[in-house]
Design an enzyme around this catalytic site. Structure first.
Site, PDB file in Angstrom:
ATOM      1  CD  GLU A   3       5.466  -3.367   9.615  1.00  0.00           C
ATOM      2  OE1 GLU A   3       5.575  -4.299  10.435  1.00  0.00           O
ATOM      3  OE2 GLU A   3       4.398  -3.119   9.002  1.00  0.00           O
ATOM      4  CG  ASP A  15      -3.294  -2.602   6.010  1.00  0.00           C
ATOM      5  OD1 ASP A  15      -2.688  -1.788   6.721  1.00  0.00           O
ATOM      6  OD2 ASP A  15      -2.788  -3.126   4.996  1.00  0.00           O
ATOM      7  CB  SER A  44      -0.948  -0.004   1.197  1.00  0.00           C
ATOM      8  OG  SER A  44      -1.734  -1.168   1.205  1.00  0.00           O
TER       9      SER A  44
END
Length: 279
Positions: free
Chosen positions: A118, A164, A100
């Site tokens: 992340e 997500d 993404s």
């Protein structure tokens, strides 16, 4: 828990849905001259080799982007999505698939902001390496919801926040709802795109109902199921719950998903696009 690696799943049917939705939203936002911010909460590695041992072990991409690779789309949205993937595979062979944040970076303008978090210690340096030359970019090795508090709202007033999680733990569903409420409080004018897996239908309907119950207005549900609901047999489909969607989103996604449904070739596949909460 940090066992999830998206490299096993890159390019699967869930990625096709997620990234079609992402491209459609960004395409709409980019029609205005004013800068925007893209924020990715669970950014992964950014770019994936479909020849890697992880991708080859599951071969999930063969039920997603693999079946679309040689297709000539009629839908402008599906065509735009495929053109992004093809830019990364100029020799015509399907070897790489973008995550993404990579898709966003390929579409954003020089004056647009890109933010990503992340937590995985192996994926973070890979992600960071993708954006070393890009200005107005902030990549952090922190928890997604700590990133929301640290990075939102951005300086600009428009944007897309993609949420997500891997949903490895049951608590992640409740964590997402709390994180969404915090993000929306900070950046209410943004579009929010929340990905979810369809594994057990009753549980996912409870999750959607809990997001509706937050009272946040203007919620659009988009879902694509490759297989019929089947508890105990893994992910049969996935969905995107979009808050503050572009008014064109449902109209642009419907023909694209119709073509995806035909090309993925499972007679049990189906999709839905439904307004859950009005403006």
């Amino acid at each position: 828990m940090l066992s999830y690696r998206h490299s096993f799943h890159a390019g699967n049917h869930a990625d096709v849905l997620k990234h079609l939705t992402e491209v459609a939203i960004l395409d709409y936002l980019l029609q205005k001259d004013k800068p925007l911010c893209y924020h990715d909460t669970h950014a992964g590695a950014g770019l994936y080799s479909l020849q890697s041992s992880q991708a080859q072990k599951t071969a999930e991409y063969t039920e997603g982007i693999g079946k679309l690779w040689h297709y000539q789309p009629q839908s402008p949205l599906l065509g735009k999505y495929l053109s992004v993937v093809k830019q990364l595979n100029p020799d015509g062979e399907l070897n790489f698939y973008p995550g993404s944040p990579k898709i966003a970076a390929m579409l954003l303008r020089a004056g647009d902001q890109l933010q990503a978090t992340e937590l995985h210690p192996s994926d973070f340096p890979l992600l960071q390496s993708q954006f070393l030359q890009r200005r107005l970019t902030r990549i952090e090795n922190i928890d997604a919801f700590a990133g929301i508090k640290a990075m939102l709202p951005p300086l600009v007033k428009r944007g897309l926040v993609l949420i997500d999680p891997p949903y490895e733990l049951k608590t992640e569903y409740q964590d997402l709802i709390k994180g969404l409420q915090e993000a929306y409080k900070r950046f209410p004018q943004a579009t929010y795109a929340i990905w979810y897996p369809v594994i057990e239908r009753h549980s996912i309907e409870q999750f959607i109902a809990a997001i509706v119950a937050t009272g946040i207005k203007n919620q659009l549900r988009i879902e694509f199921n490759l297989h019929a609901d089947s508890p105990g047999h893994g992910m049969t489909g996935s969905g995107m719950l979009v808050i503050n969607p572009p008014y064109t989103l449902a109209q642009s996604l419907a023909p694209a998903l119709s073509e995806v449904q035909q090309q993925l070739g499972n007679p049990a596949s189906h999709y839905q696009i439904m307004q859950l909460v009005g403006e």
